[in-house]
Design a protein around this motif. Sequence first.
Motif, PDB file in Angstrom:
ATOM      1  N   ALA A 283     136.101 -21.446  -2.069  1.00 57.28           N
ATOM      2  CA  ALA A 283     135.884 -22.891  -2.180  1.00 57.28           C
ATOM      3  C   ALA A 283     137.064 -23.520  -2.913  1.00 57.28           C
ATOM      4  O   ALA A 283     137.057 -23.625  -4.147  1.00 57.28           O
ATOM      5  CB  ALA A 283     134.581 -23.181  -2.916  1.00 57.28           C
ATOM      6  N   PRO A 284     138.109 -23.934  -2.201  1.00 57.92           N
ATOM      7  CA  PRO A 284     139.315 -24.475  -2.852  1.00 57.92           C
ATOM      8  C   PRO A 284     139.067 -25.814  -3.522  1.00 57.92           C
ATOM      9  O   PRO A 284     138.162 -26.564  -3.156  1.00 57.92           O
ATOM     10  CB  PRO A 284     140.299 -24.622  -1.682  1.00 57.92           C
ATOM     11  N   GLN A 285     139.914 -26.104  -4.520  1.00 59.78           N
ATOM     12  CA  GLN A 285     139.863 -27.378  -5.219  1.00 59.78           C
ATOM     13  C   GLN A 285     140.571 -28.488  -4.434  1.00 59.78           C
ATOM     14  O   GLN A 285     140.242 -29.657  -4.577  1.00 59.78           O
ATOM     15  CB  GLN A 285     140.532 -27.241  -6.589  1.00 59.78           C
ATOM     16  N   ALA A 286     141.555 -28.108  -3.648  1.00 59.93           N
ATOM     17  CA  ALA A 286     142.323 -29.091  -2.863  1.00 59.93           C
ATOM     18  C   ALA A 286     142.553 -28.545  -1.465  1.00 59.93           C
ATOM     19  O   ALA A 286     142.830 -27.347  -1.291  1.00 59.93           O
ATOM     20  CB  ALA A 286     143.656 -29.396  -3.537  1.00 59.93           C
ATOM     21  N   VAL A 287     142.447 -29.422  -0.484  1.00 53.88           N
ATOM     22  CA  VAL A 287     142.695 -29.063   0.914  1.00 53.88           C
ATOM     23  C   VAL A 287     143.727 -30.033   1.473  1.00 53.88           C
ATOM     24  O   VAL A 287     143.537 -31.256   1.422  1.00 53.88           O
ATOM     25  CB  VAL A 287     141.401 -29.124   1.754  1.00 53.88           C
ATOM     26  N   ILE A 288     144.822 -29.472   1.990  1.00 52.60           N
ATOM     27  CA  ILE A 288     145.898 -30.285   2.569  1.00 52.60           C
ATOM     28  C   ILE A 288     145.990 -29.964   4.051  1.00 52.60           C
ATOM     29  O   ILE A 288     146.181 -28.805   4.433  1.00 52.60           O
ATOM     30  CB  ILE A 288     147.243 -29.994   1.880  1.00 52.60           C
ATOM     31  N   VAL A 289     145.861 -30.977   4.886  1.00 50.88           N
ATOM     32  CA  VAL A 289     145.895 -30.798   6.335  1.00 50.88           C
ATOM     33  C   VAL A 289     147.212 -31.343   6.872  1.00 50.88           C
ATOM     34  O   VAL A 289     147.580 -32.496   6.594  1.00 50.88           O
ATOM     35  CB  VAL A 289     144.714 -31.516   7.011  1.00 50.88           C
ATOM     36  N   ALA A 290     147.928 -30.522   7.642  1.00 47.23           N
ATOM     37  CA  ALA A 290     149.222 -30.913   8.214  1.00 47.23           C
ATOM     38  C   ALA A 290     149.157 -30.801   9.734  1.00 47.23           C
ATOM     39  O   ALA A 290     148.379 -30.009  10.269  1.00 47.23           O
ATOM     40  CB  ALA A 290     150.331 -30.020   7.664  1.00 47.23           C
ATOM     41  N   PRO A 291     149.968 -31.573  10.460  1.00 44.82           N
ATOM     42  CA  PRO A 291     149.887 -31.563  11.934  1.00 44.82           C
ATOM     43  C   PRO A 291     150.518 -30.347  12.586  1.00 44.82           C
ATOM     44  O   PRO A 291     150.131 -29.966  13.684  1.00 44.82           O
ATOM     45  CB  PRO A 291     150.627 -32.848  12.325  1.00 44.82           C
ATOM     46  N   THR A 292     151.508 -29.723  11.945  1.00 47.49           N
ATOM     47  CA  THR A 292     152.211 -28.606  12.565  1.00 47.49           C
ATOM     48  C   THR A 292     152.374 -27.457  11.588  1.00 47.49           C
ATOM     49  O   THR A 292     152.262 -27.627  10.373  1.00 47.49           O
ATOM     50  CB  THR A 292     153.614 -29.023  13.044  1.00 47.49           C
ATOM     51  N   ARG A 293     152.662 -26.302  12.141  1.00 49.53           N
ATOM     52  CA  ARG A 293     152.891 -25.129  11.303  1.00 49.53           C
ATOM     53  C   ARG A 293     154.109 -25.327  10.405  1.00 49.53           C
ATOM     54  O   ARG A 293     154.109 -24.926   9.235  1.00 49.53           O
ATOM     55  CB  ARG A 293     153.076 -23.886  12.194  1.00 49.53           C
ATOM     56  N   GLU A 294     155.144 -25.956  10.954  1.00 48.76           N
ATOM     57  CA  GLU A 294     156.372 -26.139  10.173  1.00 48.76           C
ATOM     58  C   GLU A 294     156.138 -27.044   8.964  1.00 48.76           C
ATOM     59  O   GLU A 294     156.588 -26.752   7.852  1.00 48.76           O
ATOM     60  CB  GLU A 294     157.480 -26.719  11.057  1.00 48.76           C
ATOM     61  N   SER A 295     155.434 -28.147   9.179  1.00 49.06           N
ATOM     62  CA  SER A 295     155.194 -29.056   8.049  1.00 49.06           C
ATOM     63  C   SER A 295     154.248 -28.423   7.035  1.00 49.06           C
ATOM     64  O   SER A 295     154.405 -28.620   5.821  1.00 49.06           O
ATOM     65  CB  SER A 295     154.634 -30.393   8.546  1.00 49.06           C
ATOM     66  N   ALA A 296     153.272 -27.623   7.503  1.00 51.08           N
ATOM     67  CA  ALA A 296     152.378 -26.922   6.580  1.00 51.08           C
ATOM     68  C   ALA A 296     153.163 -25.905   5.750  1.00 51.08           C
ATOM     69  O   ALA A 296     152.966 -25.792   4.527  1.00 51.08           O
ATOM     70  CB  ALA A 296     151.266 -26.224   7.363  1.00 51.08           C
ATOM     71  N   GLU A 297     154.064 -25.184   6.387  1.00 50.67           N
ATOM     72  CA  GLU A 297     154.878 -24.200   5.669  1.00 50.67           C
ATOM     73  C   GLU A 297     155.773 -24.871   4.633  1.00 50.67           C
ATOM     74  O   GLU A 297     155.962 -24.364   3.522  1.00 50.67           O
ATOM     75  CB  GLU A 297     155.730 -23.399   6.652  1.00 50.67           C
TER      76      GLU A 297
END
Length: 726
Positions: A283-297
């Motif tokens: 159960a994470p404290q923060a969740v960050i959603v990105a559109p692509t694998r590159e931007s998530a990385e």
Amino acid sequence: MTAFEELGVLPELGRVLDELGWKLPRAIQHEAIPLILGGGDVLMAAETRSGKTGALCLSIVQLVWEALKGIQEGDIRIGLGARSWTLSNTDRGKGLAVSADGLTCQARELKKWHGCRVTTGVWGDGKYYYEATVVDEGLCRVGWSTEKASLELGTDEFGYGYGGMGQKSHRKQFRTYGGKYGQSDVIGCLLDLDSSQISFTKNGKNLGVAFEINETDKGHTNFYPAVFVKNAEMAFNFGETEFKFPVPEGYVPVFDAPPGKVTLNPNTVCESTFQLPKPPNNAPQAVIVAPTRESAEQMFNQIQMFQKYLKDPEVRALLLIGGVDLDEQLKVLQRGVDIVVATVGRLDDLIANGTIMLSSCRVFVLDDVDALLRCGYMEVIERMHKKIPKITTDSQRLQMVICSGTLDSEEVRKLPERLMHFPTWVDLKEADVVPETVHHVVYMIDPYKDQSWHHWLPTTIQTDKVHALDDVGPGTNTPEALSEAVKRLKGEYALNAIKLYEIDRAIIYCRTKLDCDNMERFLRQALGTKYSFACLHRDRNSRERKVNVAKFRNEQLDFLISTDVATRGIDVSGLPFIINVTLPDEKSNYVHRIGRVGRAERMGLAISLVSTVPEKVWYHGQWCASRGKNCWNTNLTDVKGCCMWYDEKMYLAEIEDHLNVTIQQIDKNLKVPMNDFDGKVVYGEKRLNTGTGYKDHVEQLTPVVKELAKLEREAQNLFLKRMMVQ
């Protein structure tokens, strides 16, 4: 103290920034960091390379570390002060969150129930009333409970409840009563100690007596308002403000109960302090959603970099993206994570099967939200948002941060009212302009004027098979034939541009993954082994994409053939050329594309191939079961097909209107006229300042200076002569 620490950044983070050479905050960092650290919702937009990602990651790491530190130290929070009728922060289930005012509770676990009692109760005699409203759909049960009862309202002899499935419950005996209720319904809870009865109302209608209270309990027991919920939210009114429905005759709000009939819940004597519960590992404290694998990385790497000196407690981050071994990701998750950075698909799958819980999420971030919306993820985002408690276990409101390349989009502007709570807008995105170091031109491909498409060659580019069932042979001028002609001519002109300008490094933008694959195959065949090529789109695995981006950035790869989405989060400087094989349908994406050339004062050329006739293209929407994989439904979307007519002339007009310019058109030879001011242009190199240099300037002014000197001598002589005459 560093400049960043003055914004409220932890010294440990300031130390990392100092090592990175971040001396002064950029504009977006100066504006956004204090707002995010302050706990409010923030919607921000800024230019690419503005420092937006740094501001976001830095703030999230600090927020999560501070929350973990509070849990580690047994964080002591201030309670609800003098308010006497509020939901308890201590006499409640660990998975149930109570709002700061003590009047709303929420539990977001899908499989577990959580209960809560109120800080104050009544005893003896009298008739008392309070209201409970279902704020968000889920399973609910409300009623009355004694301090001896368990928090599982209605499952023992000391609790009396009425549930949303239309049943009353006591001693685990469930009987039909009052009908079902759900979101927006208001349940009135009535306690008649004079007649030893408990009853309920629904939206103002009295449902009749539900329970007879044991006389022994009535005389010696305190009764407290109580609630029991699963994946639901309820709001309470104990009478301090006006009720939604009239108080039944003879009853008084519990808030107005006589002082002699009021008693404190013994489980809430220390209500002024409580200890934050430790969240589960998944159960994470923060969740960050990105559109692509590159931007998530990119975001994940920054988060890891920032947490270098935050050791006690350690902030544990996890990257969840497709194309990576899921088992390895799950092993990290089992050990415990505090921040999850993820692409939509992988995260949605793990939430759906219960592998990731959102019950402890306190910060929900959408990065590059305009790209997320263009990919059709709004429904998934709303589904995730609904599963996150809007009030955290320490009575704080869920915080949302949304980042966008622009706030011009109507869809982006509607997000705050749907997902956010009075957000602060930080818009440092200036009007889109094209740098002076970029020449951007269009070549209009007209299959009526250029008849070369009537003569197919074996080396012609393979097209996307949209017209595989149509008659598009030589001599045919149907819309389908002209569309097929455009597809083939674009391949030829892209190749001609590469040869004319001797392009040896460029990004080539195509509309679909299939177009990218076809273009790569065509250029390999036409140019041979002299150049190296790679595709960048979602069907290529993560490792391949990562390697190719690194090679291209290090100039070990000549041509990157990419879709729009795939290049999000990729920073390549000093690029001399891009070729738009197809114009984007989003005007801001045009600026995003051509902004990759002409950086660092280097000249860049962006060539767009624009069709004068509509082109039929693939468009696999949410209605497509395979989302384009092995789908060959060439019907138009209005008849449940997966194709549409693409009007590039219209998109060109929108781009020109957006930039308030007329983009220069070039002729068939593709040559760009030289700009007189720039002098000789070498794309990829710094602009030359020839033609008006200091030496030339002196040479140009020499005759004028000589003439002025002559006139000055004549004027002086004339003056002297007149003086002598006088």
